[in-house]
Design a protein around this motif. Structure first.
Motif, PDB file in Angstrom:
ATOM      1  N   LEU A 270      47.763  57.554 -30.056  1.00  0.00           N
ATOM      2  CA  LEU A 270      48.674  57.434 -28.598  1.00  0.00           C
ATOM      3  C   LEU A 270      49.958  57.836 -29.627  1.00  0.00           C
ATOM      4  O   LEU A 270      50.045  57.989 -30.460  1.00  0.00           O
ATOM      5  CB  LEU A 270      49.050  55.726 -28.997  1.00  0.00           C
TER       6      LEU A 270
ATOM      7  N   ILE B 187      40.839  54.554 -22.991  1.00  0.00           N
ATOM      8  CA  ILE B 187      42.346  54.794 -22.273  1.00  0.00           C
ATOM      9  C   ILE B 187      42.144  54.741 -20.890  1.00  0.00           C
ATOM     10  O   ILE B 187      41.944  55.612 -20.367  1.00  0.00           O
ATOM     11  CB  ILE B 187      43.194  55.694 -23.345  1.00  0.00           C
ATOM     12  N   SER B 188      42.809  54.241 -20.367  1.00  0.00           N
ATOM     13  CA  SER B 188      42.830  54.806 -18.474  1.00  0.00           C
ATOM     14  C   SER B 188      44.708  55.260 -18.039  1.00  0.00           C
ATOM     15  O   SER B 188      44.926  54.763 -18.804  1.00  0.00           O
ATOM     16  CB  SER B 188      42.418  53.809 -17.300  1.00  0.00           C
ATOM     17  N   ASP B 189      44.457  56.190 -17.913  1.00  0.00           N
ATOM     18  CA  ASP B 189      45.894  56.511 -17.327  1.00  0.00           C
ATOM     19  C   ASP B 189      46.251  58.144 -16.017  1.00  0.00           C
ATOM     20  O   ASP B 189      45.848  58.678 -16.195  1.00  0.00           O
ATOM     21  CB  ASP B 189      46.264  57.755 -18.794  1.00  0.00           C
TER      22      ASP B 189
ATOM     23  N   SER C  79      48.045  55.960 -13.180  1.00  0.00           N
ATOM     24  CA  SER C  79      49.864  55.912 -12.677  1.00  0.00           C
ATOM     25  C   SER C  79      50.600  56.334 -13.820  1.00  0.00           C
ATOM     26  O   SER C  79      50.206  56.563 -14.857  1.00  0.00           O
ATOM     27  CB  SER C  79      49.259  54.511 -12.030  1.00  0.00           C
ATOM     28  N   THR C  80      51.022  55.226 -12.984  1.00  0.00           N
ATOM     29  CA  THR C  80      52.561  54.299 -14.043  1.00  0.00           C
ATOM     30  C   THR C  80      52.600  53.871 -15.041  1.00  0.00           C
ATOM     31  O   THR C  80      53.302  53.784 -16.045  1.00  0.00           O
ATOM     32  CB  THR C  80      54.154  53.718 -13.214  1.00  0.00           C
TER      33      THR C  80
ATOM     34  N   ILE D  39      49.749  52.971 -18.729  1.00  0.00           N
ATOM     35  CA  ILE D  39      48.649  53.219 -19.537  1.00  0.00           C
ATOM     36  C   ILE D  39      48.105  52.207 -19.821  1.00  0.00           C
ATOM     37  O   ILE D  39      48.855  51.387 -20.032  1.00  0.00           O
ATOM     38  CB  ILE D  39      48.751  54.401 -20.624  1.00  0.00           C
TER      39      ILE D  39
ATOM     40  N   VAL E  92      45.175  50.569 -22.853  1.00  0.00           N
ATOM     41  CA  VAL E  92      43.797  50.948 -23.965  1.00  0.00           C
ATOM     42  C   VAL E  92      43.062  49.924 -23.792  1.00  0.00           C
ATOM     43  O   VAL E  92      44.513  48.334 -24.313  1.00  0.00           O
ATOM     44  CB  VAL E  92      45.091  51.241 -25.647  1.00  0.00           C
TER      45      VAL E  92
ATOM     46  N   TYR F 198      48.776  47.376 -21.905  1.00  0.00           N
ATOM     47  CA  TYR F 198      49.822  48.023 -21.264  1.00  0.00           C
ATOM     48  C   TYR F 198      50.619  48.347 -21.459  1.00  0.00           C
ATOM     49  O   TYR F 198      51.864  48.042 -21.646  1.00  0.00           O
ATOM     50  CB  TYR F 198      49.742  47.077 -19.720  1.00  0.00           C
TER      51      TYR F 198
ATOM     52  N   ASP G 154      54.034  50.405 -19.579  1.00  0.00           N
ATOM     53  CA  ASP G 154      54.703  51.267 -18.146  1.00  0.00           C
ATOM     54  C   ASP G 154      55.027  52.195 -19.485  1.00  0.00           C
ATOM     55  O   ASP G 154      55.999  52.735 -20.102  1.00  0.00           O
ATOM     56  CB  ASP G 154      55.522  50.338 -18.057  1.00  0.00           C
ATOM     57  N   LYS G 155      55.548  53.490 -17.977  1.00  0.00           N
ATOM     58  CA  LYS G 155      55.509  54.841 -18.506  1.00  0.00           C
ATOM     59  C   LYS G 155      57.071  55.224 -17.799  1.00  0.00           C
ATOM     60  O   LYS G 155      57.731  55.840 -19.560  1.00  0.00           O
ATOM     61  CB  LYS G 155      54.957  55.996 -18.337  1.00  0.00           C
TER      62      LYS G 155
ATOM     63  N   ASN H  83      43.170  48.016 -14.833  1.00  0.00           N
ATOM     64  CA  ASN H  83      43.361  49.774 -14.056  1.00  0.00           C
ATOM     65  C   ASN H  83      44.074  49.861 -13.498  1.00  0.00           C
ATOM     66  O   ASN H  83      43.178  49.168 -12.349  1.00  0.00           O
ATOM     67  CB  ASN H  83      42.363  50.740 -14.595  1.00  0.00           C
TER      68      ASN H  83
END
Ligand code: ZN
Length: 453
Positions: free
Chosen positions: A54, A102-104, A106-107, A109, A111, A132, A134-135, A195
């Protein structure tokens, strides 16, 4: 399909030996596949650990710490076991396998750490933990952070119950409502694995949470359209939507307002009503049947595009008080789905058949419950003059008139009543307009029979 209840998973001695031999075969395959990563594996243990890579170092560190602690505990626990108790087989090894996903999309991510521990017996012991991030805010979040408010979890729980039951039905697995209810209960621990996908919120239920171990992980996706007001707007992908046609409220400020509502349709007579609404500057509300709207989709679309309101009258007009939770949800949610497919909105008002509803159903519906206070009994008397007289004699500001557009006589009577009431300073508005003009703060835990200041 029947399966072992989740409380009785103790294996017989025979079962242990039988499953262990299967496990040994699996271990044999695994040890070849994972050979390269067997860092500190030895005679007694197989360790196979993949740490997620990550960018955010703080999260990576927290995850590594979690896995290492798990591993340490695993070793401590298994050291206490007498290996002879489990197997006399010298090939037996304890296993600690940790992998991630890993799911990515949307806004956020996500893990997901999945740990499988093997200490003999029929199954690996699975443990899932998700992180989780938040980007935008660049910080760790939980499901609680994406939910709108304190009531959202209860609403999410209802949606999850429905989609899990539906998954069972679609896949011919007869899920037990009590078990599903338990695994989807409004408790944050039930919603730790999710997710945010492009098309909706995916929730993953681990084996045993909602059904048999053999069913494995249950993945459901709740479309974002079902989650308005449940999860925060900034976590819902923006979609270009046509503006809902809205009339200006200013025109009606000095008028008496009355809402004509039409149940049980649409039907071939609905078009006639729509043809004449402009003559009275009228817009009305249709509480439509989910099992009719696809047949009359053009009428639904026309009514909506004109600025009339489309509400739900459920799928097949059953008495909701006599249905199970899942059956009730089907009546409401299938109607939503069909209406959604025609006009791309989910109805935010419901009129329960026969006016039958209770607190549980209101919670499932989670929208404005609209009853009536001017019952024309049009379906019974089917007499135009009677219907017109009833409406005209009982009309009042804030009134809700109940009619059925299944009958031509009801349509004719409505138009004639409008002509008379126009002279008496009435304006004909939808339920939504009435609420807006009268500035009512709608409470979804209440039934509305009229809108009087
Ligand atoms: Zn009805």
């Amino acid at each position: 399909m029947k399966c072992r209840s989740k409380k009785s998973i103790k294996l017989t001695k025979f079962g242990k030996i039988f499953f262990s031999s299967i496990a040994l075969v699996i271990i044999g395959i695994f040890s070849i596949v994972f050979q390269s990563g067997n860092d500190d594996s030895n005679d007694k243990y197989i360790f196979e650990i993949n740490y997620p890579k990550l960018q955010n170092k703080a999260i990576a560190k927290a995850i590594k710490k979690y896995i290492d602690e798990k591993k340490e505990n695993f070793v401590k626990e298994t050291e206490k076991y007498e290996i002879d108790d489990l197997e006399n087989d010298s090939n037996f090894k304890y296993e600690f396998l940790s992998d991630y996903e890993i799911s990515d999309a949307s806004t956020v991510i996500g893990v997901h750490i999945n740990i499988n521990e093997y200490t003999g017996g029929a199954h690996y012991i699975k443990e899932d933990k998700s992180y989780y991030f938040d980007k935008e805010r660049e910080e760790e979040i939980t499901i609680k952070d994406i939910l709108e408010n304190d009531n959202s979890l209860e609403k999410l729980s209802n949606k999850a119950f429905y989609y899990v039951m539906k998954y069972g039905e679609d896949n011919n697995l007869s899920f037990d409502e009590v078990w599903v209810n338990d695994g989807t209960r409004a408790d944050y621990v039930n919603y730790n694995y999710f997710n945010l996908l492009d098309d909706g919120l995916e929730i993953v239920f681990v084996p045993y949470q909602v059904s048999c171990y053999a069913d494995g992980y249950i993945h459901i996706v709740i479309p974002y359209g079902d989650l308005l007001g449940i999860i925060k707007d900034n976590y819902i992908p923006k979609e270009e939507k046509e503006e809902v046609p809205r009339r200006s409220v200013e025109d009606f400020k000095d008028k008496k307002l009355i809402a004509f509502t039409f149940d049980d349709g649409p039907s071939g007579n609905t078009d006639k009503l729509l043809d004449h609404l402009d003559e009275h500057n009228a817009r009305v509300t249709f509480f439509v049947m989910g099992n009719r709207v696809l047949k009359y989709r053009d009428i639904v679309k026309r009514a909506y595009d004109m600025g009339n309101l489309i509400g739900s009258h459920t799928y097949s007009h059953k008495n909701l008080l006599h249905l199970s939770k899942y059956e009730t949800m089907k009546e409401i949610y299938l109607t939503d789905k069909n209406i959604q497919s025609i006009i791309n909105i989910t109805p935010i008002y419901l009129r329960p058949p026969y006016g039958n509803i209770d607190a549980n159903i209101r919670s499932i519906a989670n929208r404005g419950i609209i009853m009536w206070d001017l019952d024309t009994e049009d379906w019974k008397n089917k007499n135009k003059n009677k219907i017109v007289d009833y409406i005209v004699n009982n009309a009042h500001d804030g009134g809700i008139v109940l009619l059925h557009d299944l009958y031509e006589v009801s349509v004719d009577a409505a138009l004639e009543a409008m002509e008379i009431l126009e002279e008496k300073n009435y304006a004909f508005v939808t339920i939504e307009e009435m609420i807006r003009i009268k500035e009512i703060e709608l409470d979804n835990d209440k039934n509305y029979y009229r809108f009087i200041d």
